[in-house]
Design a protein around this motif. Sequence first.
Motif, PDB file in Angstrom:
ATOM      1  N   UNK A  94       0.836  -1.199   0.000  1.00 18.56           N
ATOM      2  CA  UNK A  94       0.000   0.000   0.000  1.00 18.56           C
ATOM      3  C   UNK A  94       0.869   1.246   0.000  1.00 18.56           C
ATOM      4  N   UNK A  95       1.937   1.238   0.788  1.00 21.69           N
ATOM      5  CA  UNK A  95       2.828   2.400   0.832  1.00 21.69           C
ATOM      6  C   UNK A  95       3.532   2.607  -0.509  1.00 21.69           C
ATOM      7  N   UNK A  96       3.944   1.525  -1.147  1.00 23.41           N
ATOM      8  CA  UNK A  96       4.581   1.655  -2.457  1.00 23.41           C
ATOM      9  C   UNK A  96       3.620   2.220  -3.485  1.00 23.41           C
ATOM     10  N   UNK A  97       2.392   1.751  -3.454  1.00 23.80           N
ATOM     11  CA  UNK A  97       1.412   2.244  -4.418  1.00 23.80           C
ATOM     12  C   UNK A  97       1.147   3.726  -4.211  1.00 23.80           C
ATOM     13  N   UNK A  98       1.124   4.171  -2.965  1.00 21.79           N
ATOM     14  CA  UNK A  98       0.877   5.583  -2.687  1.00 21.79           C
ATOM     15  C   UNK A  98       2.039   6.445  -3.169  1.00 21.79           C
ATOM     16  N   UNK A  99       3.255   5.920  -3.086  1.00 19.61           N
ATOM     17  CA  UNK A  99       4.413   6.692  -3.543  1.00 19.61           C
ATOM     18  C   UNK A  99       4.423   6.873  -5.046  1.00 19.61           C
ATOM     19  N   UNK A 100       3.973   5.852  -5.775  1.00 24.76           N
ATOM     20  CA  UNK A 100       4.078   5.902  -7.231  1.00 24.76           C
ATOM     21  C   UNK A 100       2.795   6.349  -7.904  1.00 24.76           C
ATOM     22  N   UNK A 101       1.747   6.631  -7.152  1.00 26.05           N
ATOM     23  CA  UNK A 101       0.470   7.034  -7.732  1.00 26.05           C
ATOM     24  C   UNK A 101       0.601   8.429  -8.336  1.00 26.05           C
ATOM     25  N   UNK A 102      -0.079   8.648  -9.436  1.00 27.12           N
ATOM     26  CA  UNK A 102      -0.042   9.957 -10.085  1.00 27.12           C
ATOM     27  C   UNK A 102      -0.797  10.963  -9.214  1.00 27.12           C
ATOM     28  N   UNK A 103      -0.160  12.071  -8.934  1.00 21.39           N
ATOM     29  CA  UNK A 103      -0.777  13.083  -8.084  1.00 21.39           C
ATOM     30  C   UNK A 103      -1.675  13.991  -8.915  1.00 21.39           C
ATOM     31  N   UNK A 104      -2.780  14.388  -8.306  1.00 23.95           N
ATOM     32  CA  UNK A 104      -3.645  15.375  -8.934  1.00 23.95           C
ATOM     33  C   UNK A 104      -3.280  16.759  -8.387  1.00 23.95           C
ATOM     34  N   UNK A 105      -3.944  17.747  -8.886  1.00 23.43           N
ATOM     35  CA  UNK A 105      -3.655  19.109  -8.428  1.00 23.43           C
ATOM     36  C   UNK A 105      -4.147  19.299  -7.003  1.00 23.43           C
ATOM     37  N   UNK A 106      -3.451  20.120  -6.250  1.00 25.83           N
ATOM     38  CA  UNK A 106      -3.848  20.421  -4.882  1.00 25.83           C
ATOM     39  C   UNK A 106      -5.034  21.381  -4.885  1.00 25.83           C
ATOM     40  N   UNK A 107      -5.708  21.429  -3.729  1.00 19.92           N
ATOM     41  CA  UNK A 107      -6.920  22.240  -3.611  1.00 19.92           C
ATOM     42  C   UNK A 107      -6.621  23.723  -3.819  1.00 19.92           C
ATOM     43  N   UNK A 108      -5.501  24.212  -3.274  1.00 14.32           N
ATOM     44  CA  UNK A 108      -5.200  25.634  -3.441  1.00 14.32           C
ATOM     45  C   UNK A 108      -4.897  25.981  -4.896  1.00 14.32           C
ATOM     46  N   UNK A 109      -4.283  25.063  -5.643  1.00 13.63           N
ATOM     47  CA  UNK A 109      -4.044  25.310  -7.059  1.00 13.63           C
ATOM     48  C   UNK A 109      -5.353  25.386  -7.826  1.00 13.63           C
TER      49      UNK A 109
ATOM     50  N   UNK B  46     -13.446  17.028 -15.182  1.00 12.58           N
ATOM     51  CA  UNK B  46     -14.049  17.604 -13.980  1.00 12.58           C
ATOM     52  C   UNK B  46     -13.080  18.655 -13.447  1.00 12.58           C
ATOM     53  N   UNK B  47     -13.486  19.905 -13.459  1.00  9.26           N
ATOM     54  CA  UNK B  47     -12.603  21.010 -13.063  1.00  9.26           C
ATOM     55  C   UNK B  47     -12.320  20.958 -11.566  1.00  9.26           C
ATOM     56  N   UNK B  48     -13.332  20.648 -10.755  1.00  9.53           N
ATOM     57  CA  UNK B  48     -13.158  20.651  -9.304  1.00  9.53           C
ATOM     58  C   UNK B  48     -12.180  19.574  -8.847  1.00  9.53           C
ATOM     59  N   UNK B  49     -12.201  18.408  -9.488  1.00 10.46           N
ATOM     60  CA  UNK B  49     -11.340  17.298  -9.078  1.00 10.46           C
ATOM     61  C   UNK B  49     -10.084  17.185  -9.930  1.00 10.46           C
ATOM     62  N   UNK B  50     -10.005  17.953 -11.013  1.00 15.11           N
ATOM     63  CA  UNK B  50      -8.864  17.948 -11.932  1.00 15.11           C
ATOM     64  C   UNK B  50      -8.611  16.545 -12.468  1.00 15.11           C
ATOM     65  N   UNK B  51      -9.665  15.900 -12.994  1.00 14.85           N
ATOM     66  CA  UNK B  51      -9.548  14.546 -13.534  1.00 14.85           C
ATOM     67  C   UNK B  51     -10.263  14.456 -14.875  1.00 14.85           C
ATOM     68  N   UNK B  52      -9.693  13.600 -15.727  1.00 12.29           N
ATOM     69  CA  UNK B  52     -10.299  13.310 -17.016  1.00 12.29           C
ATOM     70  C   UNK B  52     -11.074  12.002 -16.909  1.00 12.29           C
ATOM     71  N   UNK B  53     -12.178  11.891 -17.670  1.00 13.28           N
ATOM     72  CA  UNK B  53     -12.990  10.684 -17.678  1.00 13.28           C
ATOM     73  C   UNK B  53     -13.175  10.205 -19.108  1.00 13.28           C
ATOM     74  N   UNK B  54     -13.411   8.901 -19.242  1.00 14.84           N
ATOM     75  CA  UNK B  54     -13.513   8.275 -20.552  1.00 14.84           C
ATOM     76  C   UNK B  54     -14.757   8.691 -21.322  1.00 14.84           C
ATOM     77  N   UNK B  55     -15.878   8.811 -20.630  1.00 13.58           N
ATOM     78  CA  UNK B  55     -17.120   9.101 -21.328  1.00 13.58           C
ATOM     79  C   UNK B  55     -17.933  10.123 -20.541  1.00 13.58           C
TER      80      UNK B  55
END
Length: 128
Positions: free
Chosen positions: A16-31, A62-71
């Motif tokens: 779990x710790x390894x996965x958290x280290x290598x996970x792609x980060x999204x933008x922070x809330x202040x950004x 989604x602008x609020x979450x800074x994520x792209x979705x497939x459909x």
Amino acid sequence: MGRLRRSRTHHAQRDVHRAARTRARTRDIDQIQLIDLDPKNRAALEAQALDYEKPGLAQHYCVECAKYYESDTALRSHWRSKVHKRRCKALKEPAYTIEEAERAAGLGREERRSTVLPVQDPERDMIV
């Protein structure tokens, strides 16, 4: 009787710790608050040009979450989810300023109020 198999539960925590280290980060809330929620930038993010590198060709964002979705259906179901609602609630709170962060770390100046004691006025026989 054969040897009992050893439990492998201690590996799970490490994984779990390894996965958290290598996970792609999204933008922070202040950004997101300072940059993405600006009306000009928001309109540009919602109407992006086709990009073959991003999920859904960058058409469902989604602008609020800074994520792209497939459909579009995936994006609409995301809007109804708890994750999106929590992020929107967090975005409503004002962002911390640099001065507040420095004060919390003990680096900034504390603004102390001056304590003025009430003075008795003998002519009026009351406290001013």
